[in-house]
Design an enzyme around this catalytic site. Sequence first.
Site, PDB file in Angstrom:
ATOM      1  CB  ALA A 237      -0.936  -0.001   1.207  1.00 48.98           C
TER       2      ALA A 237
ATOM      3  CD  GLU B 296       0.326  -0.610  -8.715  1.00 51.03           C
ATOM      4  OE1 GLU B 296       0.592   0.417  -9.346  1.00 51.03           O
ATOM      5  OE2 GLU B 296      -0.778  -0.839  -8.171  1.00 51.03           O
TER       6      GLU B 296
ATOM      7  CD  GLU C 165       1.771   3.864  -9.535  1.00 60.88           C
ATOM      8  OE1 GLU C 165       1.724   3.813  -8.285  1.00 60.88           O
ATOM      9  OE2 GLU C 165       1.062   4.633 -10.197  1.00 60.88           O
TER      10      GLU C 165
END
Length: 596
Positions: free
Chosen positions: A439, A471, A493
């Site tokens: 997160a 990510e 990402e």
Amino acid sequence: MRRQSAEISRRNFCPDTNKFEIAVGFTLTLIVTAISATLGVADIKSPVKPDLGPNVLLFDPAMPQVAVQQQIDKIYTLERRNEFGPERYALLFLPGAYQLDVPVGFYTQVIGLGASPDAVHISGNIHADASHDNNNNATTTFWRAAEGFSVTPTGGTMQWAVSQAVPFRRMHVRGNLVLHQHRGWASGGWMSDTLVDGNVDSGTQQQWISRNSEWASWTGSNWNMVFVGVPHPPQGDWPNPPYTKVDETPVVREKPFLEVDAKGQWSVRVPSLRRKSVGTTWHGGFTAGRSIPLDQLYIARSGTDTAASINAQLAQGMHLLFTPGIYDLTEPIRVTRPETVVLGLGFATLRPIHGTAAMATADADGIEIAGLLFDAGPEISPVLLEVGPEGSKARHDQNPITLHDVFFRVGGAGVGRAQTNLRINSNDVIVDHTWIWRADHSEGVGWTSNTSANGLVVNGDDVTVYGLFVEHHQQFQVLWKGNGGRTYFYQSEIPYDPPDQLSYSSAPGTNGWASYKVADSVASHEAWGLGIYSVFIQPSVVLSRAIEVPRKPGIRFHHMITVALGNHGEISDVIDDKGGPTAIHPRLTPKVAQFP
């Protein structure tokens, strides 16, 4: 807003007192009784159904549509902005016709129970809307699903403005489909085994994968759009527009699904393995495969079942159905028998609380795991889901282990820690859509708080992945050590939050950790359609290369791009020393076509 939503969820709703409680806290019979009393409708009979717990709603076309709409609206009121809340729901529709408007919020799965999507038909709409505070921004529209029904949208166009972890499977859209909200930002997404009668407009979607789906036409492109086993992909080729087209899906099973037949008998349908497939499975009105009667599945309930109780049922030969909720686990769930099906409803969430794995499988044929969210606990787990034990050697090419819609989260709902999220040791595994996320916002988030080295580590040979979203992990997002691996679509990402370059260097002279790493020992690997993006917070942090691979004849990569989304740092090269740098926002690298 999340705190307000959590407070709302603890209250009770009764129509005659204006107290707010999600009515799904009752059994379906009590729901219908309460609705009947409120609306003055007598003698509503609920359909016979298994006890799937308080967070599964079952709808029958004979029920008053206004009553059904009330229940849908109450759930959406809770889940619309409930990004990290504990509530989980599944909305199940028996075969028949409905007139409804169905907004789909966080942790909500909408399912048709027919043999084909056309067995359940909703006239009106079903829609996923932008959930971010900024209007039309769908970049945090996560964790929701539409599966197994048809929809005729009012006005002719259905809106599905989504980002990661949003399965759109076995759907029939009798009209057009847009994948954005008024051309606002969106960062999805996944479509499979789906028919759209009209046009699909991807619009501002940054990336998308469509597998074994059909439509009249497709418009739109942005950074990375992948089409696998699609009979009529849009015209044009990489890099302008950035379309990657693979004519046939080499090998796949569709996700298992709940089905209710004309006699009211419940089962789980397990689709057959397909090779070199194009288009949907259900042209003949059903999907080929085998059916498992529901009485052969153990129905697990959060707050009641433990890892020990679930493991005891698995050891006796039962399959497993997780009802919606959060399952705190003191030991791993162990899936040991061949061809065991493990299916989650309503984003059922498995959370290890003592630093163990959440689930581990044997190196056995035909295991299927689908529809689960693995959420790291506060004590670091060496792995959240392990497929096959270390050193697995068996071959499964005739009956692969398959993972569908398995999602992973480290932090966000609270402090979470894991070394590796998904580790695949078995050979011939198929992964059919995953989002593996450390997160980047909300609770328990920080470089030393929600720690996670790797998203995916593959040790097995001939592993195939469709729809790989990984990510923000702190070392390699993906580390591939097995031979013969294939990836169809990759979105990543890299971490936002390295505090400095020293904290984010994989080797002397190498800045950062490549997002996608193929180990030097690997002789063969192939990947199609890869997009890697940076959003560095600190100005001095850079990444030497987005993809790092050995230079060998069997290593082949097709269609790659890097993008700088922030005002700091850069990605110096796309793959090894090819591609050149991204720099100050916004910058796309040259869209590299082939490697080598």
